[in-house]
Design an enzyme around this catalytic site. Structure first.
Site, short mmCIF file in Angstrom:
data_model
loop_
_atom_site.label_atom_id
_atom_site.label_comp_id
_atom_site.label_asym_id
_atom_site.label_seq_id
_atom_site.Cartn_x
_atom_site.Cartn_y
_atom_site.Cartn_z
N ASP A 37 -37.63 17.06 -21.00
CA ASP A 37 -37.75 16.82 -19.56
C ASP A 37 -36.38 17.03 -18.90
O ASP A 37 -35.36 16.58 -19.41
CB ASP A 37 -38.24 15.38 -19.38
CG ASP A 37 -38.19 14.92 -17.94
OD1 ASP A 37 -39.19 15.08 -17.24
OD2 ASP A 37 -37.14 14.38 -17.52
N GLU A 97 -39.94 21.08 -23.72
CA GLU A 97 -38.65 21.36 -24.37
C GLU A 97 -37.56 20.45 -23.81
O GLU A 97 -36.43 20.86 -23.61
CB GLU A 97 -38.24 22.84 -24.20
CG GLU A 97 -39.21 23.86 -24.77
CD GLU A 97 -39.43 23.72 -26.27
OE1 GLU A 97 -38.60 23.07 -26.94
OE2 GLU A 97 -40.46 24.22 -26.75
N TYR A 147 -49.21 23.05 -32.39
CA TYR A 147 -48.14 22.13 -32.72
C TYR A 147 -48.39 20.80 -32.01
O TYR A 147 -48.16 20.68 -30.81
CB TYR A 147 -46.79 22.71 -32.31
CG TYR A 147 -45.63 21.84 -32.67
CD1 TYR A 147 -45.15 21.79 -33.98
CD2 TYR A 147 -45.00 21.05 -31.71
CE1 TYR A 147 -44.09 20.97 -34.34
CE2 TYR A 147 -43.94 20.22 -32.06
CZ TYR A 147 -43.49 20.19 -33.36
OH TYR A 147 -42.45 19.39 -33.70
C1 LIG Z 1 -48.58 22.53 -19.88
C2 LIG Z 1 -48.01 21.68 -20.98
C3 LIG Z 1 -48.09 22.12 -22.30
C4 LIG Z 1 -47.61 21.35 -23.36
N1 LIG Z 1 -47.74 21.81 -24.65
C5 LIG Z 1 -47.39 20.99 -25.70
C6 LIG Z 1 -47.65 21.36 -27.07
O1 LIG Z 1 -48.15 22.44 -27.34
N2 LIG Z 1 -47.32 20.50 -28.07
C7 LIG Z 1 -46.76 19.30 -27.79
O2 LIG Z 1 -46.50 18.56 -28.72
N3 LIG Z 1 -46.50 18.90 -26.51
C8 LIG Z 1 -46.82 19.71 -25.46
N4 LIG Z 1 -46.58 19.31 -24.16
C9 LIG Z 1 -46.01 18.00 -23.90
C10 LIG Z 1 -44.57 18.01 -23.42
O3 LIG Z 1 -43.73 18.35 -24.45
C11 LIG Z 1 -44.26 16.61 -22.84
O4 LIG Z 1 -45.03 16.44 -21.70
C12 LIG Z 1 -42.80 16.47 -22.52
O5 LIG Z 1 -42.09 16.29 -23.68
C13 LIG Z 1 -42.48 15.29 -21.57
O6 LIG Z 1 -42.88 14.08 -22.14
P1 LIG Z 1 -43.80 13.04 -21.35
O7 LIG Z 1 -44.91 13.76 -20.77
O8 LIG Z 1 -44.08 11.94 -22.29
O9 LIG Z 1 -42.89 12.48 -20.20
P2 LIG Z 1 -42.31 11.01 -20.08
O10 LIG Z 1 -41.28 10.82 -21.11
O11 LIG Z 1 -43.39 10.03 -20.02
O12 LIG Z 1 -41.59 11.11 -18.70
C14 LIG Z 1 -42.00 10.42 -17.52
C15 LIG Z 1 -40.80 10.19 -16.63
O13 LIG Z 1 -39.93 9.23 -17.23
C16 LIG Z 1 -38.62 9.73 -17.33
N5 LIG Z 1 -38.00 9.20 -18.55
C17 LIG Z 1 -38.59 9.06 -19.77
N6 LIG Z 1 -37.70 8.54 -20.63
C18 LIG Z 1 -36.54 8.33 -19.96
C19 LIG Z 1 -35.25 7.81 -20.33
N7 LIG Z 1 -34.96 7.41 -21.56
N8 LIG Z 1 -34.29 7.80 -19.38
C20 LIG Z 1 -34.55 8.22 -18.14
N9 LIG Z 1 -35.75 8.69 -17.73
C21 LIG Z 1 -36.73 8.76 -18.65
C22 LIG Z 1 -38.75 11.24 -17.32
O14 LIG Z 1 -37.60 11.85 -16.77
C23 LIG Z 1 -39.96 11.44 -16.42
O15 LIG Z 1 -39.55 11.45 -15.08
C24 LIG Z 1 -47.01 20.10 -23.09
C25 LIG Z 1 -46.92 19.66 -21.75
C26 LIG Z 1 -47.40 20.43 -20.71
C27 LIG Z 1 -47.29 19.93 -19.30
#
Ligand SMILES: Cc1cc2nc3c(=O)[nH]c(=O)nc-3n(C[C@H](O)[C@H](O)[C@H](O)COP(=O)(O)OP(=O)(O)OC[C@H]3O[C@@H](n4cnc5c(N)ncnc54)[C@H](O)[C@@H]3O)c2cc1C
Ligand SMILES: Cc1cc2nc3c(=O)[nH]c(=O)nc-3n(C[C@H](O)[C@H](O)[C@H](O)COP(=O)(O)OP(=O)(O)OC[C@H]3O[C@@H](n4cnc5c(N)ncnc54)[C@H](O)[C@@H]3O)c2cc1C
Lengths: 706, 695
Positions: free
Chosen positions: B457, B455, B149
Site C-alpha cells: 500500500d 505490492e 497466489y
Molecule cells: C485488484 C486487486 C487484486 C489483488 N490481487 C491479489 C492476489 O492475486 N493475491 C493476493 O494475495 N492479494 C491480492 N490483492 C490484495 C492486495 O495485495 C492487498 O489489498 C494489499 O496488500 C493491501 O492490503 P489491505 O487490503 O489489507 O489493506 P489494509 O492494510 O487493510 O489497509 C487499509 C488502510 O490502513 C492503512 N494501514 C494499514 N496498516 C498500517 C500501518 N501499519 N500504518 C499505517 N497505516 C496502515 C493503509 O495505508 C490503508 O489506508 C489484490 C488487491 C486488489 C485490489
C-alpha cells in the site's frame, strides 16, 4: 446455500467495535442530525420515502454493478416509470420525488424532464407557451430533454453550430445541423427516452435589406417534438440516439441529435425574453433574465448541499470501515498486548479522512448560507435588484468549482484509504465515484468557470482602488478595503499557540484564522488586478493565477461562513446557529472541525499564504503538530459525527460502511451468495475452444457478441 | 436500428479538421519522433510491438469494439476466450516471454491467466526444491495446473504476519492440515482464483506441535482437473464486481481441514523434517527480497508509460478541441482557440508529460542497477560462497540491494500515485468528452488504480523508506556508514549544516538537483531528532515519514531524469533540439514540484521565498510556453498504436469527432432498442433489434 462457511465468524467483532466507538463519544447524535438535516423536513421525508421504496424489489441495488450498459438503462427506465406511478399513488410532492431520486441514487432517464426541461419552459416560455406546455409536462404526456451542448461545443455556448433560420415566407424556422460537430451531444434523457427537446440553436434572421444575408442573433431555445408519439421512432429529418457508455451515468441515455432542414412553427421559439415578429421578421427582446441568474445561484447552492452529502457518505464508509479494520500491532507495543491496531488510529489514515470529515461541515454551512440568501432576497431579485445576491452570484461559480472538486477527490481519497477492499464493489463507492466524477465538468467546467470569479474580483478590486475610502457594499468590499488600507503595514499573526510553559495544549485564535484567509484572498485579488489592469498582461497568461485566486477566494468563503456559524450574533439565521441549539460537547467538536478544516486547507498550499504575507513564517513550524493534535481530538468522535449525517444504509449500499459493523459477513455474503458469476463453471483449458463448461458451443457464444 | 441516413453520412466536422490541426502541430516542432521512440523503447522493442499487434488484430476474439458495452459476466467470458487464444498463439508462433508480455500489454486488460503467468510460476520456481519443480512446475508450465497466489485474506492484506489460515503439521501421517478458522481467514482478492485456477499457492501460518512459525507457502490443489468443480471442503468463488479489473476473477477461498502431503510446502528456504518433525531453515530468502525489488522497479518504469497513454490522449484531443476565442485576440483572428493554448490546460497536462519521461528514466536506471547488482551478487556467490564482500569491494551487493530495496519502496508509491492521479487529471482536462468511455482514459484508469494498493500500500511503504533513511542517518552520525548515494547526501548536509547552502535553482540544473537532495537530508535529520531525541512514538511520526519518503522519491526522480539527460548514451541517440526540449521538461518537472512543495524547501533553507515566487510566476510559465509547440510530437514519441489506445479522443490522425460519432451511432447496442417512455405503461422496450448472440 448452507455449507461449512455458514458457521464461520470474523476474527474481530465488528458490531462490538462500533458500539465501543459510539460509547466513546458524548455527542448527542439525533440532536446533531436534526441540526444538520432539518431544512424542508429532510430527515422525516427521507424516512417516509425510504419506507415506500424499500417495499418494491425493483429498487434493490444488489445486481447493479454486474449489469451491462443496456441492462442498466433498462433498469433505470423501469425505475423512473415506477417512481412516477408511486408519486401519483402516494400523493408525493416534488420534494418527495427529488428525495426518491436521491435515495435511488442513479441518474434517472427522466431526470432532465423534471429539471432543465421544465425549468427552461417555466423560465423562458411566454405565458401562452407555458399554458400550452406545462400541463403536458407535469402529466408526463410528453417527456423532454435539454439539448444545448454539441459534439464540438460545450463550454462555449456562443459557438454552437446548430442553426434556426427564419423563413419569412412560410413564417417558420428551419432547424439544421450544417456540420458533424453541430450534432447535439451529451444531452441527458435524449438518447432513447425523450419525445421532446429544448434545442438551443443560433438564431439566423435574414437581413432586412438583403434577405440572402443571414444575421446571427446568438443562441436561443426552441421546443420541439423529436420522436413520434405512437412509434417513438425519430421524426423525419432527425437522427437521434444514445452516445454510448460513459465513466458513470450508466442508467442515463445521454444522446446525440442531428437535424436535416427540419421545419418548426414560429411558436417553437421560447419567447418570454425574445420573439421574432411574424410580420416583420424582426427580433424584439424584452425584460432581462434576472430570475435566471437567481435560479442559477440557487442551483449552485443545491450543488454545494449535494456535495456535502456525497462527501459525508464517502467519509461515513471510510470512518466506519477504518474503525473496524485492524492491521498490525503497534510497533511501540513491544509485548503485543493490545491486539492489532484499528487502522483509523494511524495518523496516515487520519490525515486522509478526518480533514474531509471536518470539511463536510464547512460545506454544510456555506450551502445553508446560499439557501438563506437566495430565499431571503428572492422578492427583490424578481424585481431586478440583486442586493446581496449579486456578490453571491459571482462567488457561486467559484464555490461550485471548489466544492465539487473537494467532493469528487474526497470520494477517491476515502476509497483509497481503505486499501484493497476499497476497490471492491462492497465499498459502495464504485457507483457514486463514477457518477459524481461528472460534476467537475457539467454545469460549468471547474477550471473554466473560475475565470468568471476572478474577472469579477478584479473588477471589484479596481473599484476599491479607485475609491479606497468608500463604505463597503458587501463583505468582499470590506475585505478589499481593509487590505488596501493595511497592505504596507500588515504584520501577519499566527492563530496557532503551541503548548508552552503553563499551557499543556495547543490553542487557536479563531478570528486570526479567518483573517489569514481573507487577507490571502484580497492580496491575490490585488495581484491579479495589478497584472491585468496595471501591467496589462494577456488574459491567457494569467489563467493559472486566476484559478488560484478563485480557489483562495472560495476557500475564504467556506472558512468565514463556518466561523460565523460558530460565533453567533443576533442576526445569524437560526439554521446557521449551532451554539444555542446544541448541547455540550458538540459545539466544541464542531469548533475542532473548523480548526482542522482551516489548518488542513492551509497545509495544502503554504506558499500562497507565505507569498502574500498572510501568515508569519513561524506558523509553518507548528502546523504539522497542530494538525496532529486536532486529529487526535477529533478521533474519538469520528463515528458519532458520521452517524449524525444519517445516511441510510440503502443509500450507502456498502458492506464496508454498514452502521452495524457487520463488514466481513456482508462482504462474504455478497461474494458467495449473491454473485452471479459463481453460478457459472468455466472451461479453463486453453486447448479447448469451449468457454462456459458444458455449453459445447466451442467459443461461438463469445465471438457472436463481438 | 435504422441505418444511418445519407445526409448524416455526408457531414464533416466544422472548421479546421482534426487531421489538419494535428499536422500543423507536428510541423511546428523539430523533434525527431523516431529517434526519441528508439531512446524510450529500442528499435527491437518497437518492431516486436508492431509484429505482435498485427497478429492480434487479425483475430476476431481480440476485437475491442464491444469492450465498453458489456456486463461483468460477458466481459469475463470474453477475457477467458482471449487468454486461451493468446496461449494458443504463443505456442503457434513460439513467442518468448517478452513477446507474450507485449501481446498482453497490447490487449490492455487483465486476463484470467494473469496470476498463473506471473506469481504462481515465479513462486514455485523461486521457492520450490528440484523435487517440487518436477512435481508442480512442469505441469504448471504446460497449463495443466493453472494457479494463483493466495496470500491476502478478508481480514489481512498489508499485515502478512497476521494471516489467519493455518497449516498444521500432523505428526501421525506426515501431512499438513490447511484450515480457515474464521470467516476473516478467507483468502480474498486473489487474481485468477475465482473461476480459473485449479491450483493455488496458499500462504498459511505453519504450526508444528502447537508452536507457530509464521506464514509459509503451500501448493494446494483446489479444483478437480476434470470437472473443474471445487474439491471437497474447499470453498472457492469470485468476489464480485469491482471498480475496475472486471475481466479478472479475483477470488475467495476457504478450507475446512483439508489434508495436503508433505511435498506441498515450498521448501527451498525452510521445511519440516520428515524424520525429526523439526522446523529447518535453509539460508536466507534474499532472492525473494530481490524479486520484490525487481517487481517494484517495473512498476516505476511502467508508471511512465501508463501515464503516457492518458497524456497522449489528452494532448492530442486538446490540440484538436477548440473552444472560445482568446480574450485578447485581435478582431482579425476570429477563430476559436485550441484549448491546449490555454495555460489553464497546459499547467495540468505539460507537467504530467514531463513526468512520463521522468518516471521512465528513473525506472530504467533502477532496473539497470538491479541487474548489474544481481550479476555481481551471483558472481560473488560463486566465488566465495555467500560470504560478505571481500576487502577489495567497497560495498557489498547486499548493501546495494538494501539501498535499492528502500528506494524501490518509495518510488513504487510515488510513481503509481502520480500515474493514477495523473490519468484522472488527463480525463478531466478533456472536459465533457473525457467522461465518455470512448475517451479511453476512464476504463484504463479504473484498471490501474489497484496498483496504488498492491505490492505494498502506497502509504504503508513509506514507513520502510523512512526506516532506511533513519538507519542511514544514524550510521552517518556514528561514522560507520557504508558509502552510497543516500549516505553521501546525508554527509554533505551535515558537513554544511553550519555554513548553509545557496542553490541557484533557477539558473543551474545541477543546483536544482542538489536542492532536492538537501531537502531530503534536512527532513531525514528532523525525523531522526523526533524519533531518537524526543522519543516520539513511531505511529505519531507516520505523517512525517510519509513526507520524508515522498521527498526522497522526488529527489530520486529528479536526479535520475537529470543524469539520463547528461549521459553520453542518451546524447548519442537524440539530436540537440530534442535534448533541449527534454531538458526543459526536466526543469518543468523539477520546478513545478519544487513550487508545490515550496514550504519544505523553504524550511530546509534550500531556497528563498523569492525563488519560489519567481519559479511560479516566471520560470514555469516560460517553460510551458516553450514546451507547448512540441507537445504533440513528444506524445507521438511514446508510439502508442491506435488499436492499443482504443480511444476516439487520442487518435493519431485527429479524427476525433468522426470516431466519437461512429462509435455512438454504429457500435452502440442501446440504439437498437426502441422504448416506451410513458410512465403509465408497464412496457419498457417496445422493440429490441440487438443481435442475439449467434454467429
Ligand atoms: C485488484 C486487486 C487484486 C489483488 N490481487 C491479489 C492476489 O492475486 N493475491 C493476493 O494475495 N492479494 C491480492 N490483492 C490484495 C492486495 O495485495 C492487498 O489489498 C494489499 O496488500 C493491501 O492490503 P489491505 O487490503 O489489507 O489493506 P489494509 O492494510 O487493510 O489497509 C487499509 C488502510 O490502513 C492503512 N494501514 C494499514 N496498516 C498500517 C500501518 N501499519 N500504518 C499505517 N497505516 C496502515 C493503509 O495505508 C490503508 O489506508 C489484490 C488487491 C486488489 C485490489
Ligand atoms: C454526464 C454529462 C451529462 C451532461 N448532460 C448535458 C445535458 O443534459 N444537456 C446539455 O446540453 N449538455 C450536457 N452535458 C454537456 C456539458 O454541459 C459539457 O460537457 C460541459 O459544459 C463542458 O463543456 P465541454 O465538454 O465543451 O468542455 P470543453 O470546453 O471542451 O473543455 C475542454 C478543456 O478545455 C478547457 N477550457 C475550455 N474553455 C476554456 C477557456 N476559455 N479557458 C481555459 N480553459 C478552457 C476546460 O477546462 C477543459 O479542460 C453533459 C455532460 C456530461 C459529462
Amino acid at each position: 446455500m448452507s455449507d461449512f462457511t455458514s458457521s464461520l465468524k470474523p476474527r474481530y467483532d465488528g458490531p462490538a467495535t462500533l458500539a465501543a466507538e459510539r460509547n466513546g463519544s458524548s455527542i448527542n447524535i439525533p440532536e446533531l442530525s436534526k441540526h444538520l438535516l432539518s431544512r424542508d423536513g429532510f430527515l422525516s421525508r427521507q424516512e417516509k420515502v425510504l419506507q415506500v421504496l424499500k417495499r418494491d424489489r425493483l429498487f434493490s441495488k444488489d445486481q447493479q454493478l454486474n449489469l451491462s450498459r443496456p441492462d442498466r438503462y433498462h433498469l433505470g427506465l423501469a425505475r423512473a416509470k415506477a417512481i412516477q406511478r408511486i408519486v401519483r399513488r402516494e400523493g408525493w410532492d416534488h420534494e418527495d420525488y427529488k428525495m426518491a431520486e436521491y435515495l435511488v441514487d442513479e441518474m434517472s432517464p427522466f431526470h432532465l424532464h423534471m429539471s432543465m426541461f421544465v425549468t427552461t419552459v417555466r423560465e423562458q416560455g411566454s405565458e401562452e407557451q407555458k399554458a400550452y406546455w406545462m400541463p403536458q409536462i407535469l402529466n408526463y404526456d410528453i417527456i423532454g430533454c435539454y439539448a444545448q451542448s454539441e459534439l464540438g461545443h460545450g463550454s462555449n455556448v456562443r459557438g454552437l453550430e446548430t442553426t434556426a433560420t427564419w423563413d419569412p415566407v412560410k413564417k417558420e424556422f428551419e432547424i439544421h445541423s450544417p456540420h458533424l460537430t453541430a450534432s447535439k451531444w451529451w444531452n441527458g434523457t435524449m438518447g432513447r427516452t425523450a419525445t421532446h427537446a429544448i434545442v438551443v440553436a443560433q438564431l439566423l434572421l435574414p437581413h432586412p435589406s438583403n434577405p440572402s444575408n443571414l444575421i446571427s442573433h446568438g443562441p436561443q431555445p426552441f421546443i420541439l417534438r423529436i420522436r413520434d408519439q405512437r412509434t417513438h421512432l425519430p421524426l423525419p429529418g432527425i437522427a437521434v440516439g444514445d452516445i454510448g457508455p460513459k465513466y458513470g451515468y450508466a442508467s442515463m441515455d445521454n444522446g446525440y441529435m442531428l437535424f436535416d432542414h427540419l421545419r418548426v412553427p414560429r411558436s417553437a421559439m421560447l419567447s418570454r425574453y425574445a420573439e421574432v415578429s411574424a410580420e416583420t421578421g424582426a427580433l424584439s427582446r424584452r425584460g432581462h433574465p434576472a430570475v435566471v441568474y437567481g435560479s442559477l445561484t440557487f442551483v449552485r447552492g443545491q450543488i454545494v448541499m449535494h456535495a456535502r452529502l456525497v462527501l459525508a457518505r464517502a467519509v461515513t464508509v471510510a470512518v466506519r470501515y477504518c474503525a473496524i479494520r485492524r492491521q498490525f500491532h503497534d510497533r511501540d507495543d513491544v509485548k503485543g498486548e493490545r491486539g492489532e491496531m484499528q487502522v483509523l488510529d494511524y495518523p496516515t489514515v487520519q490525515i486522509r479522512i478526518l480533514p474531509l470529515l471536518a470539511t463536510t461541515f464547512a460545506l454544510h454551512y456555506t450551502g445553508e448560507m446560499m439557501y438563506d440568501l437566495y430565499h431571503g432576497t428572492r422578492e427583490t431579485v424578481e424585481k431586478g435588484d440583486f442586493g446581496p445576491l449579486a456578490e453571491l452570484h459571482s462567488a457561486s461559480s467559484g464555490l461550485k468549482s471548489l466544492c465539487t472538486t473537494i467532493a469528487a477527490d474526497g470520494i477517491e481519497t476515502c476509497r483509497r484509504a481503505m486499501g484493497g477492499h476499497g476497490f471492491g464493489g462492497g465499498s459502495g463507492l464504485v457507483g457514486i465515484n463514477a457518477d459524481y466524477l461528472s460534476k467537475p465538468t457539467v454545469e460549468g467546467d471547474n477550471w473554466m468557470i473560475t475565470q468568471q470569479v476572478a474577472a469579477s474580483l478584479i473588477k471589484k478590486m479596481t473599484s476599491c482602488v479607485q475609491n479606497p475610502h468608500a463604505e463597503p457594499k458587501d463583505p468582499t468590499d470590506a475585505i478589499f478595503l481593509y487590505y488596501l488600507k493595511n497592505k504596507d503595514t500588515h504584520i501577519p499573526q499566527s492563530p496557532i499557540h503551541p503548548p508552552n510553559n503553563g499551557k499543556a495544549d495547543f490553542e487557536f485564535t479563531d478570528k486570526a484564522i479567518v483573517d489569514i484567509f481573507q487577507w490571502r484572498a484580497a492580496a491575490l485579488s490585488h495581484d491579479a488586478y495589478t497584472a491585468r489592469i496595471i501591467e496589462k498582461k494577456p488574459w491567457t497568461s494569467l489563467m493559472i493565477q486566476l484559478h488560484a485566486l478563485s480557489r483562495a477566494y472560495s476557500e475564504q468563503i467556506l472558512i468565514t461562513t463556518f466561523y460565523n456559524a460558530l460565533t453567533t450574533t443576533p442576526t445569524t439565521p437560526t439554521s446557521l446557529r449551532p451554539t444555542p441549539n446544541l448541547s455540550h460537547p458538540t459545539t466544541n467538536i464542531l469548533t475542532t472541525c473548523f480548526h482542522l478544516h482551516a489548518l488542513h486547507t492551509l497545509s495544502l498550499s503554504p506558499p500562497t499564504f507565505l507569498l502574500t504575507n498572510s501568515i508569519p513564517l513561524s506558523l509553518l513550524a507548528h502546523l504539522p503538530n497542530a494538525i496532529l493534535h486536532l486529529m487526535t481530538a477529533l478521533r474519538p468522535h469520528a463515528v458519532a459525527l458520521v452517524d449524525a449525517w444519517a445516511i441510510p444504509e440503502y443509500v450507502l449500499d456498502s458492506a464496508l460502511g454498514r452502521g452495524d459493523g457487520r463488514v466481513y459477513e456482508e462482504l462474504f455474503d455478497m461474494a458467495h451468495r449473491r454473485n452471479p458469476l459463481n453460478r457459472v463453471t468455466f472451461n479453463v483449458d486453453w486447448r479447448s475452444e469451449e468457454i462456459v463448461r458444458g455449453s459445447g458451443d466451442a467459443g461461438r457464444g463469445v465471438l457472436g457478441k463481438l | 436500428m435504422a441505418p444511418t441516413p445519407d445526409w448524416v453520412k455526408q457531414l464533416t466536422p466544422s472548421g479546421p479538421q482534426g487531421s489538419e490541426l494535428l499536422a500543423t502541430e507536428r510541423a511546428k516542432s523539430d523533434i525527431t519522433v523516431e529517434r526519441l521512440s528508439q531512446l524510450l523503447y529500442t528499435q527491437e522493442v518497437l518492431d516486436r510491438k508492431k509484429k505482435i499487434i498485427n497478429v492480434l488484430k487479425s483475430e476476431k476474439v481480440f476485437d475491442k469494439s464491444q469492450n465498453y458495452f458489456s456486463g461483468r459476466i460477458d466481459r469475463f467470458e470474453t477475457a477467458l476466450a482471449r487468454a486461451k487464444k493468446l496461449r494458443n498463439l504463443r505456442v503457434k508462433h513460439e513467442w518468448n516471454l517478452d513477446e507474450y508480455r507485449t501481446a498482453s500489454e497490447a490487449i490492455s486488460e487483465p486476463g484470467p491467466y494473469g496470476l498463473h503467468d506471473s506469481m504462481f510460476l515465479i513462486t514455485i520456481a523461486e521457492q520450490g526444491t528440484p523435487e517440487q519443480h518436477a512435481q508442480f512446475l512442469v505441469k504448471a508450465e504446460e497449463y495443466k495446473f493453472i494457479g494463483c497466489y493466495a496470500q491476502t485474506e478478508l481480514g489481512h492484506g498489508s499485515n502478512v504476519r497476521g494471516l489467519e489460515t493455518t497449516a498444521t503439521w500432523n505428526l501421525e501421517d506426515k501431512t499438513f492440515i490447511i484450515h480457515s478458522p474464521y470467516l476473516t481467514a478467507s483468502k480474498w482478492w486473489i487474481g485468477s482464483l475465482g473461476k480459473t485456477a485449479n491450483y493455488a499457492v496458499v500462504m498459511a501460518q505453519l504450526f508444528i506441535a502447537g508452536k507457530s512459525y509464521g506464514p509459509h507457502p503451500f501448493v494446494v490443489q483446489i479444483r478437480d482437473l476434470k470437472t473443474h468443480e471445487p474439491l471437497e471442503n474447499v470453498h472457492v468463488g469470485d468476489i464480485g464486481p469491482k471498480f475496475g479489473y472486471n475481466t479478472m476473477d479475483n477470488g475467495f477461498l476457504l478450507f475446512n481441514k483439508v489434508k495436503v502431503p508433505h511435498i506441498s510446502m515450498l521448501a527451498r528456504f525452510s521445511r519440516v523434517d520428515l524424520d525429526t518433525n523439526q522446523y529447518v531453515r535453509e539460508g536466507s530468502p534474499s532472492l525473494v527480497y530481490g524479486t520484490l525489488t525487481w517487481v517494484r522497479s517495473t512498476i516505476v518504469m511502467q508508471a511512465g508509460s501508463v501515464l503516457a497513454r492518458g497524456v497522449t490522449i489528452a494532448t492530442r484531443y486538446c490540440a484538436v478541441r477548440r473552444q472560445f476565442q482568446d480574450r485578447d485576440a485581435p478582431a482579425s483572428e476570429p477563430g476559436e482557440n485550441q484549448v491546449l493554448n490555454y495555460t489553464m490546460v497546459q499547467i495540468r497536462l505539460l507537467p504530467l508529460l514531463a513526468a512520463t519521461f521522468a518516471l521512465h528514466f528513473t525506472g530504467k536506471s533502477m532496473m539497470n542497477l538491479y541487474s548489474e547488482n544481481q550479476k555481481k551478487m551471483n558472481a560473488g556467490e560463486a566465488k566465495d560462497n555467500g560470504r560478505g564482500a571481500g576487502p577489495e569491494e567497497i560495498q557489498s551487493g547486499s548493501d546495494i540491494l538494501a539501498d535499492l530495496h528502500a528506494t524501490s519502496c518509495g518510488l513504487k508509491a510515488y510513481s503509481s500515485t502520480i500515474a493514477a492521479e495523473g490519468l484522472e487529471v488527463c480525463r478531466r482536462a478533456c472536459g465533457g468528452h473525457g467522461y465518455s468511455s470512448f475517451s479511453g482514459i476512464g476504463p484504463w484508469y479504473a484498471d490501474y488504480l489497484p496498483t496504488t494498493t498492491w505490492e505494498g500500500d502506497n502509504y504503508m511503504l513509506t514507513q520502510q523508506v523512512a526506516r532506511y533513511l533513519l538507519k542511514s542517518a544514524r550510521s552517518v552520525l556514528s561514522s560507520s556508514a557504508p558509502s552510497n548515494d543516500t549516505t553521501s547526501i546525508l554527509s554533505t548536509f551535515l558537513s554544511r549544516s553550519e555554513i548553509g547552502c545557496a542553490f541557484d535553482v533557477l539558473g543551474s540544473d545541477s543546483d536544482l538537483v542538489d536542492a532536492f537532495a538537501w531537502r531530503t537530508a534536512f527532513l531525514t535529520f528532523e525525523a531522526l531528532k523526533h524519533r531518537d531525541e524526543q522519543k516520539k512514538a513511531w505511529n505519531d511520526l507516520l505523517v512525517d515519514f510519509y513526507r520524508l519518503s515522498k521527498a526522497h522519491s522526488q529527489y530520486m526522480v529528479v536526479r535520475n531524469f537529470y543524469e539520463a539527460l547528461q549521459s553520453g548514451e542518451t546524447r548519442a541517440q537524440i539530436d540537440d533540439s530534442t535534448l533541449d526540449v527534454l531538458t526543459k521538461l526536466f526543469r518543468l518537472f523539477a520546478l513545478n514540484t519544487l513550487e508545490q512543495e515550496g514550504s519544505e524547501f523553504y524550511a530546509s533553507g534550500a531556497v528563498t521565498v523569492k525563488q519560489i515566487s519567481l519559479a511560479r510566476t516566471n520560470t514555469v510559465m516560460k517553460l510551458l510556453e516553450e514546451i507547448r509547440p512540441h507537445a504533440v510530437r513528444l506524445v507521438d514519441s511514446w508510439a502508442f498504436d491506435d488499436w492499443v489506445l482504443d480511444s476516439s479522443l487520442g487518435r493519431q490522425d485527429g479524427k476525433v469527432y468522426e470516431d466519437m460519432f461512429y462509435r455512438a451511432s454504429e457500435l452502440n447496442p442501446l440504439n437498437s432498442i426502441t422504448v416506451d417512455p410513458y410512465p403509465d405503461s408497464e412496457v419498457l422496450f417496445k422493440k429490441d433489434d440487438r443481435r442475439r448472440s449467434k454467429l
